[in-house]
Write a protein that holds these residues in place. Sequence first.
Motif, PDB file in Angstrom:
ATOM      1  N   GLN A 126     -20.343   7.379  -8.353  1.00  0.00           N
ATOM      2  CA  GLN A 126     -20.189   6.900  -9.727  1.00  0.00           C
ATOM      3  C   GLN A 126     -19.999   8.075 -10.676  1.00  0.00           C
ATOM      4  N   HIS A 154      -8.400  -0.132   0.357  1.00  0.00           N
ATOM      5  CA  HIS A 154      -7.680  -0.066   1.635  1.00  0.00           C
ATOM      6  C   HIS A 154      -8.560   0.284   2.828  1.00  0.00           C
ATOM      7  N   SER A 200     -14.460   8.040  -1.099  1.00  0.00           N
ATOM      8  CA  SER A 200     -13.952   7.174  -2.172  1.00  0.00           C
ATOM      9  C   SER A 200     -13.470   7.997  -3.360  1.00  0.00           C
ATOM     10  N   SER A 201     -12.404   7.499  -3.997  1.00  0.00           N
ATOM     11  CA  SER A 201     -11.895   8.163  -5.191  1.00  0.00           C
ATOM     12  C   SER A 201     -11.661   7.183  -6.343  1.00  0.00           C
ATOM     13  N   GLU A 202     -11.600   5.884  -6.037  1.00  0.00           N
ATOM     14  CA  GLU A 202     -11.318   4.888  -7.077  1.00  0.00           C
ATOM     15  C   GLU A 202     -12.401   3.829  -7.199  1.00  0.00           C
ATOM     16  N   SER A 203     -12.732   3.175  -6.066  1.00  0.00           N
ATOM     17  CA  SER A 203     -13.662   2.052  -6.153  1.00  0.00           C
ATOM     18  C   SER A 203     -14.455   1.879  -4.858  1.00  0.00           C
ATOM     19  N   TYR A 223       0.847  -1.186   0.000  1.00  0.00           N
ATOM     20  CA  TYR A 223       0.000   0.000   0.000  1.00  0.00           C
ATOM     21  C   TYR A 223       0.880   1.232   0.000  1.00  0.00           C
ATOM     22  N   ARG A 262     -18.591  10.830  -9.960  1.00  0.00           N
ATOM     23  CA  ARG A 262     -17.230  11.352  -9.726  1.00  0.00           C
ATOM     24  C   ARG A 262     -16.179  10.485 -10.393  1.00  0.00           C
ATOM     25  N   GLY A 263     -16.589   9.375 -10.991  1.00  0.00           N
ATOM     26  CA  GLY A 263     -15.643   8.480 -11.647  1.00  0.00           C
ATOM     27  C   GLY A 263     -15.251   7.281 -10.807  1.00  0.00           C
ATOM     28  N   VAL A 264     -15.896   7.095  -9.675  1.00  0.00           N
ATOM     29  CA  VAL A 264     -15.618   5.942  -8.819  1.00  0.00           C
ATOM     30  C   VAL A 264     -16.296   4.709  -9.414  1.00  0.00           C
ATOM     31  N   ASP A 265     -15.574   3.603  -9.485  1.00  0.00           N
ATOM     32  CA  ASP A 265     -16.113   2.335  -9.974  1.00  0.00           C
ATOM     33  C   ASP A 265     -16.895   1.678  -8.835  1.00  0.00           C
ATOM     34  N   ASP A 294     -11.695   1.915  -2.202  1.00  0.00           N
ATOM     35  CA  ASP A 294     -10.358   2.212  -2.733  1.00  0.00           C
ATOM     36  C   ASP A 294      -9.312   1.159  -2.371  1.00  0.00           C
TER      37      ASP A 294
END
Length: 161
Positions: free
Chosen positions: A74, A125, A50-53, A22, A76-79, A123
């Motif tokens: 979603q 983590h 969240s920023s990624e997933s 990490y 914002r681009g989060v999967d 994300d």
Amino acid sequence: MRVFFSFVVLMVGLVAVQGAGYASDRQPTVLAEFAHQRAETAIFDLVRESSESIRILTTSMVNKDLADELELAQRRGVDVQVLFSGAGRDQKSFVVAFLINSGIEARYTLGRENLNSNFIVVDGHAMQVGSVDYSSNAFRRNHETILVVRHAPDAAAQLLR
């Protein structure tokens, strides 16, 4: 209470053995909540961070506010992916349809088995685990137990296996 204590010990143990994969020097943090309003706030904060997933496994999510937060993530681009228990499909179909129409991958487990597990991994983590099933009743009427762990990618990966 003994089962929850054992669970907390297990989670703290998982957090304690985090690997170096990490990309952060931040130490894992653990937050335990029991009261309904604080549990809801902690879960919504996790989703908003969240920023990624976002990966959710749940028995139910009859909660418009949480569905709206997932839609915002979603956008914002989060999967965002949500997996529901196959049991009681009829009671959840409108939530699944809303999520799918929002561009979120939402589906049921195979068959109609009852999956009695609820967690969120954000994300890769951060995670939330506990008794809350993400319904409005769970957030506003019940005293649910949740554990939020941040900066613990190995523990998060264990949940996603």
